[in-house]
Enzyme design. Sequence first.
Site, short mmCIF file in Angstrom:
data_model
loop_
_atom_site.label_atom_id
_atom_site.label_comp_id
_atom_site.label_asym_id
_atom_site.label_seq_id
_atom_site.Cartn_x
_atom_site.Cartn_y
_atom_site.Cartn_z
N HIS A 109 0.80 -1.24 0.00
CA HIS A 109 0.00 0.00 0.00
C HIS A 109 0.82 1.28 0.00
CE1 HIS A 109 -3.66 -2.23 0.54
NE2 HIS A 109 -3.31 -2.70 1.72
N ASP B 141 -3.58 -10.80 -1.73
CA ASP B 141 -3.98 -10.24 -0.43
C ASP B 141 -5.46 -9.84 -0.49
OD1 ASP B 141 -2.23 -8.77 1.99
OD2 ASP B 141 -4.15 -7.79 1.57
N HIS C 245 -6.67 -7.17 0.45
CA HIS C 245 -6.75 -5.75 0.09
C HIS C 245 -6.15 -5.51 -1.30
CE1 HIS C 245 -6.66 -5.89 4.55
NE2 HIS C 245 -7.54 -4.90 4.46
N ASP D 296 -4.79 -12.63 4.52
CA ASP D 296 -5.94 -12.03 5.20
C ASP D 296 -7.25 -12.27 4.46
OD1 ASP D 296 -5.08 -10.42 3.16
OD2 ASP D 296 -4.84 -8.60 4.36
#
Length: 381
Positions: A133, A168, A170, A257
Site C-alpha cells: 500500500h 492479499d 486488500h 488475510d
Amino acid sequence: MTTAFIYTDTYLDYDYGPTHPLQVIRLKLTYDLIKAYGLLDLPSVQFVSTVKAEEKDLASYHSEEYLNILRQADKGHLSGNAFSYGLGPGDNPIFRGLYSWSLLTTGATLQAVDFVAEGKGEIAFNIAGGLHHAMRARASGFCYINDPVIGIMKLVKSGKRVAYIDIDAHHGDGVQKAFYETNQVLTISLHETGYTLFPGTGFEHEIGKGEGEGYSVNLPFPPGTDDEVFSWAFEEVVPELVQAFKPDVVVTQLGVDTFYNDPLTNLHLSISGYERVLRKMKDFAPRWVALGGGGYNISNVARAWTLAWAVMNGVELNEKLPESFLKEAVKIGFEGRDLKGDLRPPLSNQNKESQIEMERVIRYIKGTVLPKIKGKSCSPP
Ligand SMILES: [Zn+2]
C-alpha cells in the site's frame, strides 16, 4: 531447483504497538514452523540472512522529502508535518526504528530479487515483504516503504518483464499505481471489493493508462467469497494473462488475510483454497519472487506461509504440526494442532452471489483486457 528463504530474528526488534493488527511475531512463528518441519534442511534450500536495503534503493521510488520524514520518525516520535505523509496514531504508527524496519523488509525483497535475477536459483521467499500500500510520498495501510515496487523496479531496470500477482484481501493499490502507465509490468490483484474494504480501489475497469492500458488487472470479490469461487476465478484468468504476457520473472504478494477467520476482512477462504492458488502459481512461475503481505490471525499466517514454502519446494507436509513447534508456539498465542484440517470455514451463503458477480468480472477481463495484452505481444518488436 534451488530456492532461497530470507529471514532474520532482528525483525523482532520492531513493534507496531500492542493494539496494532500487524504483529511482527507472525514472522518468527512462520520461521519456527518452517524450521520444525525441516524445510530449511532440504538440499535445494539456501537460507539467506536479511541485510538492510541501502538508502538509495528506497529513493529509486520514494520521494526524498518523504524519506526524510521517515528518518526523523525512526526515533519513535512525531516530528514536523509527519501527519501529512500518512504517519501518526492508527494504521501507520510512528514507532522506534520504523525506518530501520523498512530498510530490513525492503532489503530482504532485494535479496530475493537478486537471487532469482542472477540465476542463483528459481524461487526466493521474503515473508516480511509485500507491503503493497505504500505510496511514493505517503505511508498507507501499515506500509511505509513499498518493497514490491522497489524490487520490481530493479528487475525492470535490468530489462526484465515482470508479472506481479497479488492475492492479499486488500487491493494492491501502491503497486498498481507505480506501474499504471507501463507495459513492462503486468499487475494482477485479486481482493475483496473496494466497496466493502480498504483501500476502496481495485475495480475491474482500472486497467492501466497509455502504454500501460491492459496491463493492470483487477478481480474484486464480494464479501463472503469462498475457496471455490476464488480459486476458480484465479484459474479462469491469471494463467492465461501470464502466458500472454510472457514475463521473465513472476513476483507475488501472498497475503493471508483472505481467510474466513481473519479479523480485518470479509472474504471466506480457507488454507485449502490458498493452497490451490499457490500450486497454480508454481505451474506458471518458473522464476518466482514470493513476498508475504497481510494476515492478522497469526496462526493462519504461520500455517499458510509454511505450506506455501512447501509448495515452492515440491514437498508434501505431514498434517500434524510438529510437537517441537507447538510446545513453544502455544505460549505466544498459536492455536490448533493441524496444518489444514482444523481450519474449516462454516459454509458461506453468499457463494452463489459471488459466483454470478465474478462471472461478470471475468467476462469483462476476457473481453476487454486480455485482447490488449494478446494483441500487443503478437506485434513485431
Ligand atoms: Zn491485506
